[in-house]
Design a protein around this motif. Structure first.
Motif, PDB file in Angstrom:
ATOM      1  N   GLN A   1     -31.672 -28.678  38.449  1.00 48.50           N
ATOM      2  CA  GLN A   1     -31.172 -27.514  37.576  1.00 48.50           C
ATOM      3  C   GLN A   1     -31.480 -27.995  36.131  1.00 48.50           C
ATOM      4  O   GLN A   1     -31.714 -27.076  34.839  1.00 48.50           O
TER       5      GLN A   1
ATOM      6  N   TRP B   1     -20.823 -23.777  41.584  1.00 52.06           N
ATOM      7  CA  TRP B   1     -22.084 -24.593  41.631  1.00 52.06           C
ATOM      8  C   TRP B   1     -22.156 -24.538  43.423  1.00 52.06           C
ATOM      9  O   TRP B   1     -23.033 -24.597  44.389  1.00 52.06           O
TER      10      TRP B   1
ATOM     11  N   LEU C   1     -23.925 -23.581  34.715  1.00 53.42           N
ATOM     12  CA  LEU C   1     -25.126 -23.900  35.722  1.00 53.42           C
ATOM     13  C   LEU C   1     -26.153 -24.443  36.002  1.00 53.42           C
ATOM     14  O   LEU C   1     -27.449 -24.120  36.949  1.00 53.42           O
ATOM     15  N   SER C   2     -26.539 -24.471  34.050  1.00 47.04           N
ATOM     16  CA  SER C   2     -27.361 -25.000  33.940  1.00 47.04           C
ATOM     17  C   SER C   2     -27.702 -26.824  33.669  1.00 47.04           C
ATOM     18  O   SER C   2     -28.519 -27.494  33.260  1.00 47.04           O
TER      19      SER C   2
ATOM     20  N   SER D   1     -28.707 -30.794  41.358  1.00 47.80           N
ATOM     21  CA  SER D   1     -28.315 -30.646  40.164  1.00 47.80           C
ATOM     22  C   SER D   1     -29.745 -30.956  39.367  1.00 47.80           C
ATOM     23  O   SER D   1     -29.961 -31.134  37.868  1.00 47.80           O
TER      24      SER D   1
ATOM     25  N   ILE E   1     -26.317 -17.691  38.314  1.00 47.89           N
ATOM     26  CA  ILE E   1     -26.904 -18.658  37.584  1.00 47.89           C
ATOM     27  C   ILE E   1     -27.068 -17.843  36.108  1.00 47.89           C
ATOM     28  O   ILE E   1     -26.321 -17.450  35.018  1.00 47.89           O
TER      29      ILE E   1
END
Length: 596
Positions: A586, A137, A537-538, A583, A16
């Motif tokens: 995140q 991911w 990834l955010s 997700s 990440i």
């Protein structure tokens, strides 16, 4: 310290951090994480879609003290979205349930299975590739599933059936598709049991004034100011008392425009829109099916994909989708063309529309996409299961919360009794009695006559079908075999969970004591969208240059469950709800940080 208390820095944390750094380096100085400022904002964040991913993201934002507007085009009765109707399967790695059953699993084995299954081949090492963020991911999700996922959910009160299911077994090469070991954990409470803790958190936040529900708000546009998404615009739909899952009115009674520094799109995929499914159907599978049944409510319509794309979002892996091959027409439909999936163990024989037995991987529970390819290669849209009463009594599970009443009401004893007593479960019996796809007969000629009547054509030859079944039955008489499916049954019976609750002892299909014979027309069933909005990834949505669009995030199925396609071409099962959970978390946490 990680969830197992060993104090090491997880690979996921490194990924990440590294992924975010890679994107930041490609942007102008100071631009990577700067939240756009919006005068006259209506909230700190807007979440578009009240399904599982939307609830998780909203719960995370509210936990950080952010004010959130949660929009959905459906009435309040449908809060929880598609996840409510699911069986509630979750993918864990090296769980307590697995260890109790003597299943040896590891992150390394799961990673090999995932990447062998996914087949990422669209630039997974190229920052501009469609699979670049998807592969990252996948790494992050595997870490999540091996470490804190179960503990996180357990802490919220979620529990699972102690018998772990073995879905998507692959049945081919060790580095090919499929799960090497059972990993499918059924949730007590099914889909509603997964949704429940997050809905509770969101409703508690609403009571505190942190969350405002805006049901019957249908978004038409993401508003953009100076290159940053800063709100949504659309129409207010008339009030509706439509029960959960049923189609609701699309009559508009007004307009709305709302603004916030961040917008998170969590609107789901395209599975309820057969026109979009056919439009995106992959060339590798031939012509789109003329006839399908639909595995999700009509509100899973894919509208926000095109709307986000018009705002500059990059849509990747459009042709990757996950449709099941064992669909039944629902005798009591809730939504249009409502279909139910059969989760079968490996004993039923699978034949094409002309009555020719499929080769491996055309074996129940083995390889969904591989079997879909076999079916489409025949030129027909349906196939046949041929089995007997003994097999259907033990091996048939119907997907969906409404098809598993004991499990949905968290009656573990009742559920286990229904699996261990080897009697026909009532939901399965209802399909036997009322389902239009079922044929029951004492002899093969009678069975084939019913099969041909059902499709309106003499496609299946009774003598040839009986010859194939007899040839298979002949292999049961000794401890050696050249039949892949019989090998698979013996492999299944070697696992205690299947032996107890899922797989019938090996026997002859034509054994009169196991009868009557049953044939089931299996239809292609729409379900999941594996591609979607590409995100880092955010959860930040990327544009065509792979740069984050300021203010725009996405989570859940609309983002391919992360990165625009975390599953690649194939799913290992139990990973759709998990993808929404991960997700959504995140994106919610990143959006909370961006609006601090």
């Amino acid at each position: 310290m990680d969830s197992r208390g060993n104090g090491r820095i997880s690979r996921r944390s490194v990924l990440i951090t590294g992924g975010a750094a890679a994107v930041s380096a490609a942007l102008p100085a100071g631009a990577a994480y700067a939240a756009p400022t919006t005068s006259g904002a209506d909230a700190d964040a807007i979440v578009v879609g009240g399904g599982l991913a939307g609830l998780v993201a909203t719960a995370e934002l509210a936990a950080a003290g952010r004010k959130v507007l949660l929009l959905d085009q459906e009435p309040e009765a449908s809060l929880g979205g598609q996840a409510f109707w699911s069986l509630g399967g979750l993918f864990f790695i090296d769980s307590e349930e697995q260890r109790l059953a003597g299943i040896s699993d590891s992150l390394e084995l799961a990673r090999a299975d995932w990447f062998g299954n996914a087949g990422f081949d669209r630039g997974p090492e190229d920052p501009l590739g469609e699979d670049y963020w998807a592969a990252r991911w996948a790494e992050a999700y595997l870490e999540f599933a091996a470490e804190e996922k179960r503990a996180w959910l357990h802490g919220m009160g979620v529990r699972w059936v102690p018998i772990v299911g073995w879905a998507e077994r692959g049945g081919q090469l060790a580095d090919g598709p499929g799960n090497s070991v059972p990993r499918f954990h059924l949730t007590l409470g099914t889909g509603p049991g997964v949704v429940e803790p997050f809905e509770k958190k969101v409703r508690e936040a609403a009571e505190k004034g942190l969350v405002s529900f805006r049901f019957r708000h249908q978004v038409d546009e993401l508003t953009v100011t100076n290159g940053a998404v800063d709100g949504v615009r659309g129409g207010v739909l008339e009030p509706s008392d439509a029960p959960r899952g049923t189609p609701s009115s699309r009559t508009r009674i007004g307009d709305f425009e709302l603004h916030a520094p961040v917008v998170i799109v969590t609107s789901g995929g395209i599975g309820g829109n057969q026109d979009l499914v056919r439009q995106n159907w992959p060339d590798r599978l031939g012509a789109p099916p003329k006839r399908m049944v639909t595995g999700v409510p009509a509100h899973v319509d894919g509208r926000m994909l095109a709307i986000s794309e018009r705002a500059g979002a990059r849509l990747v892996n459009r042709d990757r989708m996950w449709h099941y091959t064992e669909g039944l027409v629902n005798h009591s439909p809730i939504w249009p063309e409502h279909g139910i999936r059969v989760l079968a163990a490996p004993s039923s024989l699978w034949f094409d529309a002309r009555g020719r037995r499929f080769p491996n991987p055309g074996i129940p529970s083995y390889d969904t996409l591989g079997t879909l390819q076999l079916i489409k290669d025949t030129g027909y849209d349906h196939s046949w299961f041929v089995l007997n009463q003994r097999i259907i009594d033990k091996e048939f599970v119907l997907s969906g919360s409404e098809q598993n009443p004991e499990l949905t009401r968290k009656d573990l004893a009742g559920y286990l009794a229904s699996r261990l007593l080897n009697s026909t479960p009532p939901p399965v019996k209802a399909f036997l009695d009322r389902g239009e796809d079922f044929v029951v007969a004492k002899t093969v000629p009678e069975l084939v006559a019913g099969m041909n009547r059902l499709v309106g054509s003499d496609l299946v030859d009774a003598a040839d079908l009986e010859r194939q079944i007899t040839a298979r039955d002949r292999q049961v008489d000794n401890n050696f075999t050249k039949d892949d499916q019989i090998m698979g049954i013996r492999n299944s019976l070697a696992y205690s969970g299947d032996l107890l609750a899922r797989t019938t002892p090996l026997h002859k299909i034509l054994d009169p004591a196991a009868g009557p014979l049953i044939a089931i027309r299996m239809n292609i069933l729409t379900r999941k969208t594996l591609g979607g909005l590409q995100t880092d990834l955010s959860g930040r949505v990327l544009d065509e240059r792979a740069a984050p669009i300021p203010g725009l995030y996405a989570a859940g199925e609309v983002s391919g469950f992360g990165g625009g396609g975390v599953h690649g071409y194939r799913a290992l099962e139990g990973t759709f709800l998990g993808g929404c959970l991960f997700s959504g978390r995140q994106a919610g946490r990143a959006a909370a940080a961006a609006t601090a």
